[in-house]
Design an enzyme around this catalytic site. Structure first.
Site, PDB file in Angstrom:
ATOM      1  CB  THR A 292      -0.982  -0.097   0.979  1.00 60.36           C
ATOM      2  OG1 THR A 292      -1.537  -1.230   1.349  1.00 60.36           O
ATOM      3  CG2 THR A 292      -1.690   1.089   1.220  1.00 60.36           C
ATOM      4  CB  THR A 293       1.633   3.787  -2.289  1.00 59.66           C
ATOM      5  OG1 THR A 293       0.512   4.005  -3.177  1.00 59.66           O
ATOM      6  CG2 THR A 293       2.607   2.666  -2.882  1.00 59.66           C
TER       7      THR A 293
ATOM      8  CG  HIS B  74      -0.275   4.514 -11.787  1.00 57.50           C
ATOM      9  ND1 HIS B  74       0.810   5.252 -11.898  1.00 57.50           N
ATOM     10  CD2 HIS B  74       0.085   3.355 -11.634  1.00 57.50           C
ATOM     11  CE1 HIS B  74       1.890   4.727 -11.341  1.00 57.50           C
ATOM     12  NE2 HIS B  74       1.552   3.335 -11.236  1.00 57.50           N
TER      13      HIS B  74
ATOM     14  CE  LYS C  32      -0.481   4.830  -7.695  1.00 59.19           C
ATOM     15  NZ  LYS C  32      -0.578   3.753  -6.777  1.00 59.19           N
TER      16      LYS C  32
END
Length: 238
Positions: free
Chosen positions: A76-77, A135, A139
């Protein structure tokens, strides 16, 4: 190996397919509707947990894994303001933690290429540097965690750069990261060094989630039985 999947969206499902294909067992598939499975007695059934959720939930999920004595691989970011606390808790509780902004083997090789190129370009003051990342529209964070990792590598090596901004910038002290959200786009990252004479560009383009999923499973296989804090550099001996 018994795996708890914390987060069962598209990435979790891709990880599941890879893991099952390698002969592993998914003992829990945990999403917002099955959060009770994050209790210690459930997590302890797993040899390792793979966490791909949201910036808001990642920290608590990781700590619950530590409390259950379960190694955790996290992709996870957007939550890294709490990374120092996670590292401290990991060491204090003698647990195992592996974080990567991107688990793709190709991307991790790209990280090394980016670092080396930044070293070579550092004395070349005629060149400016910028980045673009693309992306899919689902996202949540921008710039991507991968883009931030690439940016931090550049900032370490290129003199005069003091930080990054997620927009076009004419400030030479700022590294501009342009984020685009387009479907379908698993992920493209491009770094460009430009001068009045020429440009140097390196690009990594993901064609599907499979590379990320395969790397996450590889990381989980590697992490099982270990204690400490690790990255994909350790997994791949880079």
């Amino acid at each position: 190996m018994k795996i708890a999947l914390i987060g069962y969206g598209k990435m979790g499902q891709a990880i599941e397919a890879i893991a099952l294909g390698r002969g592993h067992e998914i003992v829990h598939r945990i999403d917002i509707n099955s959060s009770h499975l994050l209790e210690k007695e459930h997590l302890q059934q797993a040899d390792v947990a793979i966490e791909f959720t949201t910036p808001e939930t990642a920290y608590d999920n990781i700590i619950r894994c530590f409390d259950a004595n379960v190694p955790v691989v996290c992709g996870t970011t957007g939550w890294l303001d709490k990374l120092p606390q996670v590292k401290s808790q990991c060491l204090e509780k003698h647990q195992a933690f592996l974080y990567a902004s991107n688990f793709s083997i190709g991307v991790n090789i790209f990280f090394e290429l980016n670092r080396r190129l930044a070293e070579l370009m550092a004395p070349q003051s005629a060149y400016g540097v910028s980045m673009e990342e693309i992306h899919h529209t689902q996202k949540k964070d921008a710039p991507s965690g991968t883009a931030i990792t690439l940016a931090e590598q550049i900032l370490e090596k290129v003199p005069g750069k003091k930080g990054w901004v997620n927009e076009e910038s004419t400030d030479p002290a700022q590294l501009a990261i342009i984020s685009k959200r387009i479907n379908p786009a698993p992920g493209t990252h491009t770094i460009t060094y430009s001068s009045p004479i020429d440009d140097i560009t390196i690009t990594h383009t993901a064609h599907s989630r499979e590379g990320f999923a395969a790397g996450a499973v590889t990381a989980a296989e590697w992490l099982k039985g270990k204690k400490g804090i690790f990255t994909m550099k350790d997994v791949l001996s880079l």
